[in-house]
Motif scaffolding. Structure first.
Motif, short mmCIF file in Angstrom:
data_model
loop_
_atom_site.label_atom_id
_atom_site.label_comp_id
_atom_site.label_asym_id
_atom_site.label_seq_id
_atom_site.Cartn_x
_atom_site.Cartn_y
_atom_site.Cartn_z
N VAL A 70 0.83 -1.22 0.00
CA VAL A 70 0.00 0.00 0.00
C VAL A 70 0.86 1.26 0.00
N PHE A 71 2.00 1.23 0.69
CA PHE A 71 2.86 2.40 0.86
C PHE A 71 4.29 2.10 0.43
N SER A 72 4.98 3.14 -0.04
CA SER A 72 6.38 2.99 -0.42
C SER A 72 7.07 4.35 -0.36
N LEU A 73 8.38 4.33 -0.10
CA LEU A 73 9.17 5.56 -0.19
C LEU A 73 9.54 5.86 -1.64
N ASP A 74 9.45 4.87 -2.51
CA ASP A 74 9.70 5.04 -3.94
C ASP A 74 8.37 5.08 -4.67
N PRO A 75 8.30 5.79 -5.80
CA PRO A 75 7.04 5.79 -6.56
C PRO A 75 6.62 4.36 -6.90
N LEU A 76 5.35 4.09 -6.72
CA LEU A 76 4.82 2.76 -6.99
C LEU A 76 4.44 2.64 -8.46
N PRO A 77 4.77 1.51 -9.10
CA PRO A 77 4.32 1.33 -10.48
C PRO A 77 2.81 1.17 -10.49
N SER A 78 2.20 1.48 -11.61
CA SER A 78 0.75 1.30 -11.70
C SER A 78 0.44 -0.19 -11.59
N ILE A 79 -0.78 -0.50 -11.24
CA ILE A 79 -1.20 -1.89 -11.11
C ILE A 79 -1.01 -2.61 -12.45
N SER A 80 -1.34 -1.96 -13.56
CA SER A 80 -1.18 -2.61 -14.88
C SER A 80 0.29 -2.90 -15.16
N GLN A 81 1.20 -1.99 -14.79
CA GLN A 81 2.63 -2.24 -14.97
C GLN A 81 3.08 -3.43 -14.13
N GLU A 82 2.56 -3.52 -12.91
CA GLU A 82 2.89 -4.63 -12.02
C GLU A 82 2.44 -5.96 -12.64
N ILE A 83 1.23 -5.98 -13.16
CA ILE A 83 0.68 -7.21 -13.76
C ILE A 83 1.51 -7.60 -14.98
N LEU A 84 1.82 -6.62 -15.84
CA LEU A 84 2.62 -6.93 -17.04
C LEU A 84 3.99 -7.43 -16.67
N ARG A 85 4.59 -6.86 -15.64
CA ARG A 85 5.92 -7.30 -15.21
C ARG A 85 5.87 -8.74 -14.72
N ARG A 86 4.82 -9.10 -14.03
CA ARG A 86 4.72 -10.45 -13.46
C ARG A 86 4.42 -11.50 -14.53
N THR A 87 3.76 -11.10 -15.62
CA THR A 87 3.41 -12.06 -16.66
C THR A 87 4.47 -12.16 -17.74
#
Length: 88
Positions: A70-87
């Protein structure tokens, strides 16, 4: 305790707005559940206020997620970027 973080290094990034939208939760509902004013949730979402550790943990618990999801000191990638990275 001011609303503005001291510097960019102190800025806390979050996914609260995305999580609220995904779960159909209003700012008021989240605020009531974690014991703060709805304005506080807005300030946190906009990066105008860094939550205390206790508040960050209560928000993460509300969504059933680890605090670092939920929180980070670094900018969080968008959810779509996260999904694409994992697939990939």
């Amino acid at each position: 305790m001011g609303r503005q973080p001291k510097s960019d290094a102190d800025k806390v990034h979050d996914r609260i707005a995305v999580l609220r939208a995904d779960r159909g939760v209003s700012r008021k509902e989240l605020a009531d559940a974690v014991g703060v004013h709805p304005q506080t949730i807005g300030y946190v979402e906009r990066g105008e206020y860094s939550p205390s550790l206790a508040l960050a943990l209560r928000i993460a618990r509300f969504f059933g997620l680890p605090v670092e999801a939920v929180f980070s000191l670094d900018p969080l990638p968008s959810i779509s970027q996260e999904i694409l990275r994992r697939t990939s």
